[in-house]
Write a protein that holds these residues in place. Structure first.
Motif, mmCIF file in Angstrom:
data_model
loop_
_atom_site.group_PDB
_atom_site.id
_atom_site.type_symbol
_atom_site.label_atom_id
_atom_site.label_comp_id
_atom_site.label_asym_id
_atom_site.label_seq_id
_atom_site.Cartn_x
_atom_site.Cartn_y
_atom_site.Cartn_z
ATOM 1 N N GLY A 393 68.814 -137.104 23.549
ATOM 2 C CA GLY A 393 69.094 -136.787 22.156
ATOM 3 C C GLY A 393 69.210 -137.978 21.239
ATOM 4 N N ARG A 394 68.927 -139.170 21.735
ATOM 5 C CA ARG A 394 69.004 -140.379 20.906
ATOM 6 C C ARG A 394 67.662 -141.103 20.924
ATOM 7 N NH1 ARG A 394 73.862 -142.210 19.239
ATOM 8 N NH2 ARG A 394 73.212 -144.390 19.259
ATOM 9 N N LEU A 395 67.345 -141.697 19.800
ATOM 10 C CA LEU A 395 66.072 -142.410 19.651
ATOM 11 C C LEU A 395 66.339 -143.872 19.353
ATOM 12 C CD1 LEU A 395 62.881 -141.924 19.284
ATOM 13 C CD2 LEU A 395 63.391 -142.144 16.840
ATOM 14 N N GLU A 396 65.675 -144.734 20.099
ATOM 15 C CA GLU A 396 65.665 -146.162 19.787
ATOM 16 C C GLU A 396 64.325 -146.485 19.131
ATOM 17 O OE1 GLU A 396 67.846 -148.748 22.969
ATOM 18 O OE2 GLU A 396 66.788 -147.122 24.006
ATOM 19 N N LEU A 397 64.377 -147.266 18.052
ATOM 20 C CA LEU A 397 63.179 -147.512 17.250
ATOM 21 C C LEU A 397 63.067 -148.996 16.939
ATOM 22 C CD1 LEU A 397 60.816 -146.219 15.610
ATOM 23 C CD2 LEU A 397 62.418 -146.027 13.689
ATOM 24 N N TRP A 398 61.974 -149.601 17.409
ATOM 25 C CA TRP A 398 61.664 -150.995 17.088
ATOM 26 C C TRP A 398 60.556 -150.976 16.031
ATOM 27 C CZ3 TRP A 398 63.041 -149.139 21.751
ATOM 28 C CH2 TRP A 398 63.987 -149.835 22.504
ATOM 29 N N ILE A 399 60.860 -151.458 14.837
ATOM 30 C CA ILE A 399 59.901 -151.301 13.744
ATOM 31 C C ILE A 399 60.114 -152.399 12.704
ATOM 32 C CG2 ILE A 399 61.406 -149.737 12.433
ATOM 33 C CD1 ILE A 399 58.892 -148.162 11.635
ATOM 34 N N GLY A 400 59.008 -152.853 12.127
ATOM 35 C CA GLY A 400 59.084 -153.752 10.983
ATOM 36 C C GLY A 400 59.016 -152.912 9.722
ATOM 37 N N THR A 401 60.082 -152.890 8.958
ATOM 38 C CA THR A 401 60.145 -152.029 7.785
ATOM 39 C C THR A 401 60.942 -152.695 6.681
ATOM 40 O OG1 THR A 401 60.934 -149.892 6.940
ATOM 41 C CG2 THR A 401 62.136 -150.825 8.795
ATOM 42 N N GLN A 402 60.546 -152.446 5.454
ATOM 43 C CA GLN A 402 61.316 -152.910 4.300
ATOM 44 C C GLN A 402 62.445 -151.950 3.959
ATOM 45 O OE1 GLN A 402 57.303 -153.956 2.067
ATOM 46 N NE2 GLN A 402 59.034 -154.575 0.823
ATOM 47 N N ALA A 403 62.424 -150.763 4.537
ATOM 48 C CA ALA A 403 63.412 -149.740 4.213
ATOM 49 C C ALA A 403 63.961 -149.141 5.502
ATOM 50 C CB ALA A 403 62.790 -148.662 3.336
ATOM 51 N N PRO A 404 64.846 -149.840 6.199
ATOM 52 C CA PRO A 404 65.314 -149.342 7.496
ATOM 53 C C PRO A 404 66.026 -148.004 7.410
ATOM 54 C CG PRO A 404 66.581 -151.262 6.781
ATOM 55 C CD PRO A 404 65.413 -151.158 5.874
ATOM 56 N N GLY A 405 66.770 -147.758 6.335
ATOM 57 C CA GLY A 405 67.430 -146.471 6.188
ATOM 58 C C GLY A 405 66.432 -145.338 6.085
ATOM 59 N N ALA A 406 65.385 -145.538 5.305
ATOM 60 C CA ALA A 406 64.349 -144.516 5.167
ATOM 61 C C ALA A 406 63.579 -144.332 6.467
ATOM 62 C CB ALA A 406 63.394 -144.893 4.038
ATOM 63 N N ALA A 407 63.353 -145.421 7.212
ATOM 64 C CA ALA A 407 62.652 -145.311 8.491
ATOM 65 C C ALA A 407 63.479 -144.505 9.489
ATOM 66 C CB ALA A 407 62.348 -146.702 9.044
ATOM 67 N N ARG A 408 64.784 -144.745 9.530
ATOM 68 C CA ARG A 408 65.654 -143.949 10.414
ATOM 69 C C ARG A 408 65.591 -142.481 10.037
ATOM 70 N NH1 ARG A 408 71.502 -145.459 10.066
ATOM 71 N NH2 ARG A 408 71.792 -144.487 12.091
ATOM 72 N N ALA A 409 65.664 -142.215 8.730
ATOM 73 C CA ALA A 409 65.652 -140.827 8.270
ATOM 74 C C ALA A 409 64.333 -140.149 8.613
ATOM 75 C CB ALA A 409 65.908 -140.780 6.769
ATOM 76 N N ALA A 410 63.214 -140.857 8.429
ATOM 77 C CA ALA A 410 61.901 -140.278 8.728
ATOM 78 C C ALA A 410 61.767 -139.977 10.212
ATOM 79 C CB ALA A 410 60.800 -141.233 8.273
ATOM 80 N N ALA A 411 62.224 -140.886 11.061
ATOM 81 C CA ALA A 411 62.143 -140.665 12.505
ATOM 82 C C ALA A 411 63.025 -139.499 12.928
ATOM 83 C CB ALA A 411 62.538 -141.942 13.244
ATOM 84 N N ALA A 412 64.237 -139.439 12.370
ATOM 85 C CA ALA A 412 65.161 -138.369 12.731
ATOM 86 C C ALA A 412 64.623 -137.006 12.310
ATOM 87 C CB ALA A 412 66.522 -138.625 12.087
ATOM 88 N N GLU A 413 64.107 -136.923 11.103
ATOM 89 C CA GLU A 413 63.591 -135.650 10.607
ATOM 90 C C GLU A 413 62.391 -135.184 11.425
ATOM 91 O OE1 GLU A 413 61.924 -133.627 6.460
ATOM 92 O OE2 GLU A 413 62.508 -135.742 6.514
ATOM 93 N N ILE A 415 61.780 -135.404 14.525
ATOM 94 C CA ILE A 415 62.082 -134.797 15.832
ATOM 95 C C ILE A 415 63.365 -133.972 15.798
ATOM 96 C CG2 ILE A 415 60.809 -136.519 17.134
ATOM 97 C CD1 ILE A 415 63.403 -137.949 17.729
ATOM 98 N N GLY A 416 63.903 -133.736 14.601
ATOM 99 C CA GLY A 416 65.019 -132.821 14.465
ATOM 100 C C GLY A 416 66.343 -133.312 14.982
ATOM 101 N N ILE A 417 66.646 -134.592 14.797
ATOM 102 C CA ILE A 417 67.953 -135.119 15.170
ATOM 103 C C ILE A 417 68.602 -135.729 13.941
ATOM 104 C CG2 ILE A 417 67.230 -135.551 17.559
ATOM 105 C CD1 ILE A 417 67.025 -138.525 16.884
ATOM 106 N N ALA A 418 69.852 -136.093 14.048
ATOM 107 C CA ALA A 418 70.553 -136.718 12.937
ATOM 108 C C ALA A 418 70.174 -138.190 12.840
ATOM 109 C CB ALA A 418 72.065 -136.588 13.127
ATOM 110 N N ALA A 419 70.196 -138.708 11.609
ATOM 111 C CA ALA A 419 69.862 -140.125 11.415
ATOM 112 C C ALA A 419 70.816 -141.027 12.186
ATOM 113 C CB ALA A 419 69.880 -140.469 9.932
ATOM 114 N N GLY A 420 72.063 -140.585 12.368
ATOM 115 C CA GLY A 420 73.015 -141.374 13.134
ATOM 116 C C GLY A 420 72.671 -141.499 14.599
ATOM 117 N N ASP A 421 71.745 -140.658 15.062
ATOM 118 C CA ASP A 421 71.307 -140.735 16.457
ATOM 119 C C ASP A 421 70.063 -141.594 16.627
ATOM 120 O OD1 ASP A 421 73.345 -139.128 17.497
ATOM 121 O OD2 ASP A 421 72.273 -137.300 16.938
ATOM 122 N N VAL A 422 69.686 -142.301 15.587
ATOM 123 C CA VAL A 422 68.558 -143.229 15.647
ATOM 124 C C VAL A 422 69.101 -144.653 15.597
ATOM 125 C CG1 VAL A 422 66.424 -144.020 14.564
ATOM 126 C CG2 VAL A 422 67.018 -141.585 14.514
#
Length: 761
Positions: A393-413, A415-422
């Motif tokens: 139920g948790r996702l680890e994400l290695w990514i180069g991004t200018q908007a880490p908050g938005a990247a977490r939100a996009a990944a969470a949405e 796969i249907g998990i909360a952003a706090g689980d990314v």
């Protein structure tokens, strides 16, 4: 929210907007505590959220902005080293995790119209509680618009000053002296007197004791902030603070997103649908079965990916599978041009700026000139890449991004998990130019990792990078003026037809809308940020800027320089044409209208001297331009010619005033890089679109300047005590008009469309 008819106060409106009227006061006033984001390692001690000091004296500085060539992993540590009194040779960098302690309130306030469009004026103060609370709630630490120093210099200085104070207290306690008798320099706490002589202690042995002290409030800042004077760095002068990222970038050990390696990791290649409302219509599922290492295909809403043990096998499988997409609404260059033309001739303008009398800028002004700008793509060297691992139920994400908050939100949405689980691990980027503000690949790799049940690394091919890119907006402008008897404009009107590109981007980032849903939502909305920089630097009594929203059917995005990249072209080309119509020398014509801005006037004079300005006439091939972005100012003289091989720019001579300079070498690099990037936009970077497909699939298709095409570049800075301004976008904005004006000087022909070679001689 209260009824629009109800008599409400400004505070009442704010409270209602924030919390629907319920518990808003508690939201605004409740104290806030956030966990410490830095995790000290063995024999390390944390000093707040910014600094760790190890027992061996190494000072690690947290950097919450992504390094993408702009030097932020040097600038912020340099500020800390200066304030702390550290030895630069013992300073290290640690990418900061997503945390409310690193929010970019300056950018949050600037982008308030994008996340708080109803009443953005209530949130546009960087030190206001609304922007700060929103930024904290959304863990907003995006890297954009050159806000790193404005947002982070003060908290980094405060943290360093506090750490310096407790280190001094620890040393003073050991020596039995007053802390006021000690000083800190070169990584040492020093005390000297006639009895004991000089006593010195490295930070390392003091770190454990110092970390036990409470930091002082307020922190004891040094009298002067970090600054390097331009006159102290003649050509060949040694650097005091060489870039911390340079050695590892030279030897190849600097880690980018594509360098991540995890056990049992799969590689993924992808095919995107053309830009438009599209869905996958055909795929040969059996195409990859005979390929060693191939595993399976994964379908997305408007993409399909292949999973394999190596990227080449995945890419080969996709090529064989020959995916086809059904496009219900594809973007087309011809339709884009028609939409801009219709907006300019039939659209309803919204006045976004007015100086002086409105009546003076109405009607058919005597001088009216049209300029055009085609869509432009970022042409990043590094294509999008991300790695994800999903388990329990948790996702680890290695990514180069200018908007880490938005990247977490996009990944969470996705796969249907909360952003706090990314859990996001920020990686450096090999050039972004605002391309990595878009986060679609974060959601894609999250889906792939979930479907595979193993770590997956997704890397876009060059062709797919161009397919997935939203270009800088195409624009048409009609510039109009009423000159006086001496040829200077007494009335000036800029009427600009462009999509509401900033608001469109905001709907994607902050509301999570799909590209065409975001485009439709703002199709008829005026967007002052889409015409930012259209107010010229010159003193004109009556001046207006109108934006005409254009529904062009092509999603657009942000790019280095953003609106300044075309508004500077409009303004400086137009003022040059006005000067020549009046028979005036272009430099003196500009200077006569800059009595209110001596800083920009000095930039112009110095640039003219640096380039040995000859007046821009007599086929000299010299063109001049200047521009202002925020508190930064730049003037540029370009020497250009047109030969059988196209446009040739031989020399660029720039003088900039960017206020107090933190690192002279980094500032120079940013101006130089911006000039070359702007040259690419002036001469190329513009694909055509047919059915949503860009016609440029490789970098070589974009007419980018090669190393052999790059001109001799001279950059000088004006010494200034003004607040620091970002140098990264100044050069990008000013190149196109300077080159266009130089080509007029060389050929007598005006180029009024970008890219410049889009017009015939």
């Amino acid at each position: 929210m209260a009824s629009p008819r109800a008599p409400v106060s400004r505070r009442g409106i704010l409270i209602g907007a924030l919390a629907g009227g319920g518990l808003a006061v508690g939201y605004l006033l409740r104290p806030r505590r956030f966990p410490l984001p830095l995790e000290p390692g063995r024999d390390e001690y944390a000093f707040g959220a910014w600094i760790k000091i190890a027992a061996d004296g190494v000072v690690s500085v947290a950097v919450p902005q992504v390094e993408m060539g702009q030097g932020v992993t040097t600038l912020l540590p340099q500020i800390v080293a200066h304030e702390l009194g550290a030895d630069w040779r013992q300073v290290a960098v640690e990418p900061a995790p997503v945390s409310a302690l690193y929010v970019n309130t300056v950018l949050a306030a600037k982008w308030a119209p994008l996340w708080f469009p109803v009443m953005p004026g209530l949130a546009e103060a960087p030190d206001g509680f609304l922007a700060q609370r929103w930024a904290q709630d959304h863990r907003f630490n995006a890297t954009a618009d050159g806000t790193s120093l404005a947002a982070y210099e003060a908290p980094a200085r405060a943290a360093a000053a506090s750490a310096r104070a407790v280190l001094v207290r620890a040393a003073a306690a050991r020596w039995g002296v007053a802390p006021e008798e000690c000083e800190v320099a070169n990584g040492l706490v020093i005390h000297g007197d006639a009895i004991h002589g000089d006593r010195r202690l490295n930070f390392g042995p003091l770190a454990a004791e110092a970390a036990a002290f409470s930091p002082p409030d307020p922190p004891p800042l040094r009298a002067e902030p970090m600054a390097e004077k331009p006159g102290e760095f003649p050509p060949g002068a040694p650097l005091r603070y060489p870039r911390l990222d340079m050695p590892s970038k030279v030897d190849g050990s600097w880690m980018f997103a594509g360098d991540v390696r995890l056990p049992d990791m799969l590689r993924a290649a992808i095919r995107h649908a053309p830009i438009g409302k599209a869905s996958l219509s055909r795929l040969d599922e059996n195409a990859g079965k005979d390929l060693p290492g191939f595993l399976r295909f994964v379908r997305g809403p408007d993409w399909v990916a292949a999973l394999a043990r190596d990227w080449w096998t995945a890419e080969t499988a996709l090529t064989r599978a020959a995916p086809r997409f059904r496009v219900a609404r594809g973007s087309d260059s011809g339709e884009v041009d028609e939409a801009l033309e219709q907006a300019m001739t039939m659209g309803s303008p919204t006045r976004v700026h007015l100086t002086g009398e409105a009546g003076a800028v109405e009607g058919a002004l005597p001088v009216q000139i049209r300029y055009e700008v085609a869509p432009a793509v970022h042409a990043t060297i590094e294509t999008a890449s991300a790695t994800a691992r999903y388990a329990n139920g948790r996702l680890e994400l290695w990514i180069g991004t200018q908007a880490p908050g938005a990247a977490r939100a996009a990944a969470a949405e996705a796969i249907g998990i909360a952003a706090g689980d990314v859990v996001l691990y920020p990686m450096a980027i090999g050039g972004s130019f605002d391309r990595r503000l878009e986060c679609a690949h974060a959601g894609q790799v999250a889906v792939l990792a979930r479907e595979a049940g193993r770590p997956v690394q997704l890397t876009l091919s060059r062709r797919q990078e161009h397919f997935a890119t939203f270009p800088r907006a195409p624009v048409v402008a009609v510039m109009a003026a009423r000159p006086d008897a001496e040829g200077r404009p007494t009335a000036w009107r800029a009427r600009i037809a462009a999509p509401a590109t900033a608001r469109e981007f905001g709907r994607r980032m902050f509301s999570g809308l799909a590209p065409f849903d975001a485009l439709d939502a703002v199709a008829a909305v005026a967007d002052p940020m889409a015409v930012e920089g259209a107010v010229p630097a010159y003193a004109v009594p009556d001046l207006a800027v109108d934006h005409i929203p254009a529904a062009i059917g092509l999603p657009t995005g942000r790019m280095r320089g953003n609106a300044h990249g075309y508004t500077a072209f409009f303004n400086e080309s137009f003022v040059d044409e006005l000067a020549h119509r009046a028979g005036r020398e272009p430099l003196s014509y500009r200077m006569a209208m800059l009595g209110h801005d001596p800083r920009l006037a000095e930039c112009l004079q110095r640039a003219a001297s640096l380039a040995q300005w000859g007046g821009g006439g007599d086929n000299s091939g010299q063109g001049i331009a200047c521009h202002v972005i925020g508190e930064g100012r730049i003037a540029l003289v370009a020497s250009a010619r047109r030969d059988e091989n196209g446009v040739r720019v031989d020399r660029l001579s720039a003088v900039a005033d960017i206020g107090r300079i933190v690192n002279h070498d980094v500032a120079r690099q940013q101006i130089e890089g911006g000039l070359v990037f702007g040259l690419g936009l002036a001469l190329g970077c513009s694909p055509g679109y047919a059915g949503g497909r860009p016609d440029g699939e490789r970098l070589s298709d974009l007419s980018l300047p090669t190393l052999a095409d790059c001109p001799a570049i001279e950059v000088q800075f004006i010494e200034s005590d003004a607040d620091p301004a970002d140098p990264g976008e100044l050069g990008t904005a000013v190149v196109a008009p300077a080159v266009a004006n130089a080509l007029y000087s060389a050929t007598g022909l005006r180029f009024r469309r970008l890219p410049l070679f889009a017009e015939d001689m």
